[in-house]
Design an enzyme around this catalytic site. Structure first.
Site, PDB file in Angstrom:
ATOM      1  N   LYS A  54      18.471 -51.697   8.457  1.00  0.00           N
ATOM      2  CA  LYS A  54      17.446 -52.141   7.303  1.00  0.00           C
ATOM      3  C   LYS A  54      17.516 -53.622   7.033  1.00  0.00           C
ATOM      4  CE  LYS A  54      18.019 -47.388   5.625  1.00  0.00           C
ATOM      5  NZ  LYS A  54      18.933 -46.508   4.657  1.00  0.00           N
ATOM      6  N   GLN A  98      23.572 -46.913  -0.311  1.00  0.00           N
ATOM      7  CA  GLN A  98      23.434 -45.729   1.106  1.00  0.00           C
ATOM      8  C   GLN A  98      24.533 -44.755   0.715  1.00  0.00           C
ATOM      9  OE1 GLN A  98      21.571 -46.504   3.924  1.00  0.00           O
ATOM     10  NE2 GLN A  98      22.604 -44.610   4.366  1.00  0.00           N
ATOM     11  N   ASP A 121      14.315 -46.075  -2.981  1.00  0.00           N
ATOM     12  CA  ASP A 121      14.696 -44.947  -2.126  1.00  0.00           C
ATOM     13  C   ASP A 121      13.971 -43.476  -2.732  1.00  0.00           C
ATOM     14  OD1 ASP A 121      16.126 -44.351   0.012  1.00  0.00           O
ATOM     15  OD2 ASP A 121      18.194 -44.552  -0.870  1.00  0.00           O
TER      16      ASP A 121
END
Ligand code: NAP
Length: 299
Positions: A54, A98, A121
């Site tokens: 990413k 994450q 997200d």
């Protein structure tokens, strides 16, 4: 083996990247560079790889990223303090924590602390709620949004289709179902969500026009479970041991690709299907967050 029926996630993701790069450029003209903060807790090898990918994509598209790595024994309060700081940083438009998080940290609390306006997200309850309500101003979690985009851009008919989703996880299955049941263009599907307590999962699959496998069970979906001509989307990422592989293991999906591909109408390869789309949507969400911040439409 014919590859005519493959849904090429890599090339569709590139299409999205081109659009995102153009939006980054347009923001640049207005003096703004989108900023994305990654937070990783502990040294989970898969998380390191995912964040690394990413970061690279951010750099390629002109998004400024920063990565915060906290030790595996970090207290929850410390992580929440970092998130609050990022919430208040005007140069940061998106925040991604994450998964997985260590046991002492409650993921739900973490996702609820990220400002909904920076929640690229899409896991904040406000954004999940917006998705369920059909309010398109929220952020949709990247993987289900990526699958949705794959279906749309591959010309798959979703309206009125029987869709069977395998897995009811918060990251994929549930938001995927919420996206496809909406009374909206490119949705309007009839959705069945299967899980470990589903009585006859194979029977549900066999009447599906579209099967979306997101269970995390290697090669679970076999040819007997698929109606000829069905569209098959493989979200699963599973590591299996393989002595012949260079590292002694390899990644496979939730679908037995070799057996299912010949009879599927369309099918995603894995890798090269859903994975690239997840990153593409993350980048798109980040640019949208930056655009909203510039236009004073903080969510
Ligand atoms: P999750 O939260 O663990 O959910 C898994 C779901 O599958 C659960 O609903 C579970 O049922 C169901 N399930 C597990 N074994 C089953 C079985 N034998 N029969 C029927 N149902 C079964 O997983 P997730 O986070 O949603 O992720 C799902 C998969 O997608 C994983 O392989 C993950 O690695 C992958 N993934 C890929 C990407 C990508 O970018 N490609 C992104 C995110 C996730 P119960 O609810 O009854 O336990």
């Amino acid at each position: 083996m014919s590859h005519d029926n493959l849904i090429d996630g890599r090339s569709i993701a590139e299409e999205l990247h081109r659009e995102t790069a153009a939006r980054v450029e347009a923001l640049g003209v207005r003096g703004v560079q989108p900023g994305l903060a990654f937070v990783r807790v502990g040294e989970d090898p898969a998380s390191q790889v995912y964040v690394g990918m990413k970061e690279k994509m951010s750099a390629r598209l002109g998004i400024r990223s920063q990565t915060h790595v906290l030790p595996g024994d970090t207290a929850e309060a410390e992580l929440l303090t970092l998130i609050e700081r990022l919430n208040g940083d005007p140069a940061i438009h998106g925040i991604l924590v994450q998964a997985p998080l260590p046991d002492q940290i409650e993921a739900r609390k973490v996702y609820s602390t990220i400002s909904p306006a920076k929640d690229v997200d899409g896991f904040h309850p406000v954004n999940m709620g917006r998705l369920l309500l059909g309010d398109t101003t929220g952020f949709v979690p990247c993987t289900p949004a990526g699958v949705h985009e794959l279906l749309i851009r591959s010309g798959v008919n979703i309206q009125g289709a029987e869709v069977v989703i395998l897995g009811r996880g918060n990251i994929v299955g549930k938001p995927m179902a919420a996206a496809l049941i909406q009374k909206a263009r490119h949705a309007d599907a009839t959705v069945t969500v299967c899980h470990s307590r589903t009585r006859d999962l194979a029977a549900h699959c066999r009447r599906a026009d579209i099967v979306i496998a997101a269970m995390g069970v290697p090669q679970f979906v076999t040819a007997e479970m698929i109606q000829p001509g069905a569209v098959v989307i493989d979200v699963g990422v599973n590591r299996i041991t393989d002595p012949s592989a260079p590292r002694g293991h390899r990644l496979v999906g939730d679908v037995d690709f070799a057996a299912v591909q010949p009879l599927a109408g369309r099918i995603t390869p894995n890798p090269g299907g859903v994975g690239p789309m997840t990153i593409a949507v993350l980048m798109q969400n980040t640019v949208r967050a930056a655009e909203s911040a510039v236009d004073g439409r903080g969510r």
